[in-house]
Design a protein around this motif. Structure first.
Motif, short mmCIF file in Angstrom:
data_model
loop_
_atom_site.label_atom_id
_atom_site.label_comp_id
_atom_site.label_asym_id
_atom_site.label_seq_id
_atom_site.Cartn_x
_atom_site.Cartn_y
_atom_site.Cartn_z
N ALA A 34 0.82 -1.21 0.00
CA ALA A 34 0.00 0.00 0.00
C ALA A 34 0.86 1.26 0.00
N MET A 35 1.94 1.25 0.79
CA MET A 35 2.80 2.43 0.84
C MET A 35 3.54 2.63 -0.47
N ALA A 36 3.94 1.53 -1.11
CA ALA A 36 4.60 1.65 -2.40
C ALA A 36 3.66 2.25 -3.44
N ALA A 37 2.37 1.91 -3.34
CA ALA A 37 1.39 2.49 -4.25
C ALA A 37 1.21 3.99 -3.97
N ALA A 38 1.18 4.36 -2.69
CA ALA A 38 1.03 5.78 -2.34
C ALA A 38 2.22 6.60 -2.80
N LEU A 39 3.40 6.00 -2.78
CA LEU A 39 4.62 6.70 -3.18
C LEU A 39 4.96 6.49 -4.65
N SER A 40 4.08 5.79 -5.36
CA SER A 40 4.29 5.52 -6.79
C SER A 40 5.64 4.83 -7.03
N CYS A 41 5.92 3.83 -6.20
CA CYS A 41 7.18 3.10 -6.33
C CYS A 41 7.12 2.09 -7.47
N GLY A 42 5.97 1.44 -7.62
CA GLY A 42 5.90 0.36 -8.59
C GLY A 42 6.72 -0.84 -8.11
N TRP A 43 6.76 -1.87 -8.96
CA TRP A 43 7.55 -3.05 -8.61
C TRP A 43 8.99 -2.84 -9.08
N THR A 44 9.71 -2.01 -8.34
CA THR A 44 11.11 -1.71 -8.61
C THR A 44 11.88 -1.82 -7.30
N THR A 45 13.16 -1.52 -7.35
CA THR A 45 13.96 -1.55 -6.12
C THR A 45 13.53 -0.46 -5.14
N LYS A 46 12.72 0.51 -5.61
CA LYS A 46 12.18 1.50 -4.68
C LYS A 46 11.32 0.83 -3.61
N MET A 47 10.75 -0.31 -3.98
CA MET A 47 9.92 -1.07 -3.03
C MET A 47 10.71 -1.46 -1.79
N PHE A 48 12.01 -1.65 -1.95
CA PHE A 48 12.82 -2.11 -0.83
C PHE A 48 13.10 -1.00 0.17
N MET A 49 12.89 0.26 -0.22
CA MET A 49 12.96 1.32 0.77
C MET A 49 11.83 1.14 1.78
N VAL A 50 10.64 0.79 1.27
CA VAL A 50 9.50 0.57 2.16
C VAL A 50 9.71 -0.70 2.98
N LEU A 51 10.21 -1.75 2.34
CA LEU A 51 10.48 -2.99 3.07
C LEU A 51 11.56 -2.79 4.14
N TRP A 52 12.58 -2.00 3.80
CA TRP A 52 13.64 -1.70 4.77
C TRP A 52 13.05 -1.04 6.01
N SER A 53 12.18 -0.05 5.81
CA SER A 53 11.61 0.68 6.94
C SER A 53 10.70 -0.18 7.80
N ALA A 54 10.23 -1.32 7.26
CA ALA A 54 9.39 -2.23 8.04
C ALA A 54 10.21 -3.38 8.63
N PHE A 55 11.08 -3.97 7.83
CA PHE A 55 11.80 -5.17 8.25
C PHE A 55 12.92 -4.89 9.25
N VAL A 56 13.75 -3.91 8.94
CA VAL A 56 14.94 -3.65 9.77
C VAL A 56 14.57 -3.29 11.21
N PRO A 57 13.70 -2.30 11.45
CA PRO A 57 13.38 -1.97 12.85
C PRO A 57 12.72 -3.14 13.59
N PHE A 58 11.83 -3.86 12.90
CA PHE A 58 11.10 -4.96 13.55
C PHE A 58 12.06 -6.09 13.95
#
Length: 302
Positions: A34-58
């Motif tokens: 959902a966040m990648a859609a809001a930021l217009s990331c698409g299925w690119t490596t930009k998606m991993f910025m969102v995954l990083w912000s969720a996976f690393v802290p958790f």
């Protein structure tokens, strides 16, 4: 807020923590879509910025809690500031549109000198050739904050085990599955011709199911006073094979076919392994408490 309410009403428990954080671990893989859609990331490596912000802290938060026995939320954390930031991004997208995040809003030669080496070295072709976009600012902010927070948690754990007089090697070894997993899947997504280009949902399912398995294992080890077994996290270790398959370009069509089969097999393996672990865990808890799963009421005792 659910955890805060449970602690305030003195109704918190290890089982509640496992259920709450287990659901959060699954959501950590769903919310980035959902966040990648809001930021217009698409299925690119930009998606991993969102995954990083969720996976690393958790992951690092759970690892820190396992060793020091207390959950310490940092000054900037996911349950409060992180969710507020996510809500703010969605509200902003509603008013300005998703494309606004990738429009250049500021130019400076020094910034261009920093951005270009990163763009070239990491292969982030989505980065602007010059100037700064709002997405780039969000990217830099989240990666920096979560990275510094993870570093602080590593220092906290190492200082804690040092004061206890125990080995400082074991905590670092317990981080190895994640330290192999995340760079591997990021590299794979960046260089693969099929990962996010042809099979984005399969790739995402593979990544998220592997992460959930690692994280829930650590949670169960914590509440059961068990030992983290990093070398049993086969899903995380196998992710290192994916970029190697994609990088090897000899006999391109044949290699691409092998990579497709490997991605499918690994996704089925990771999803099945995680699903069976969660199923077994739910059944064991239900048997112990004498309750149903996904049904109200107590079991009838004959």
């Amino acid at each position: 807020m659910d955890g805060k309410q449970a602690r305030k009403t003195k109704s918190s428990s290890p089982l509640g923590m496992l259920f709450d954080h287990g659901c959060d671990a699954i959501n950590a893989g769903l919310m980035p879509i959902a966040m990648a859609a809001a930021l217009s990331c698409g299925w690119t490596t930009k998606m991993f910025m969102v995954l990083w912000s969720a996976f690393v802290p958790f992951y690092f938060q759970t690892w820190e809690e396992y060793y020091i026995g207390t959950m310490i939320l940092p000054s900037f954390n996911g349950p409060t500031e992180g969710l507020l930031m996510a809500a703010g991004i969605c509200i902003m997208t509603y008013f300005v549109g998703p494309d606004w995040w990738h429009q250049v809003i500021y130019h400076h030669p020094l910034l261009d000198a920093v951005i270009q080496p990163i763009r070239t070295t990491l292969g982030f072709d989505w980065m602007p050739t010059s100037g700064v976009t709002p997405f780039l600012f969000v990217f830099a902010f989240t990666v920096t904050v979560t990275g510094l927070t993870a570093l602080k948690q590593v220092i906290t754990v190492l200082c804690f085990v040092y004061k206890k007089g125990t080995s400082m090697v074991k905590p670092i070894v317990d981080l190895l599955p994640f330290l192999v997993f995340f760079p591997s899947v990021l590299t794979y997504a960046a260089i693969s011709d099929i990962a996010f280009k042809q099979y984005p949902f399969v790739t995402h399912l593979c990544v998220c199911s592997t992460f959930v398995e690692m994280l829930v294992h650590m949670m169960v080890s914590h509440i059961c006073h068990g030992e983290i077994m990093p070398f049993h996290r086969t899903g995380a270790w196998l992710t290192a094979v994916l970029p190697l398959l994609s990088y090897y370009q000899a006999g391109y069509y044949y290699t691409l076919h092998i990579e497709t089969v490997a991605l499918a097999v690994f996704t089925v393996y990771s999803f099945t392994r995680t699903g069976l672990m969660l199923y077994q865990m739910c059944n064991e808890v239900a048997d112990e408490l004498g309750i149903y799963v996904l049904r109200l009421g107590k079991r009838r005792v004959d």
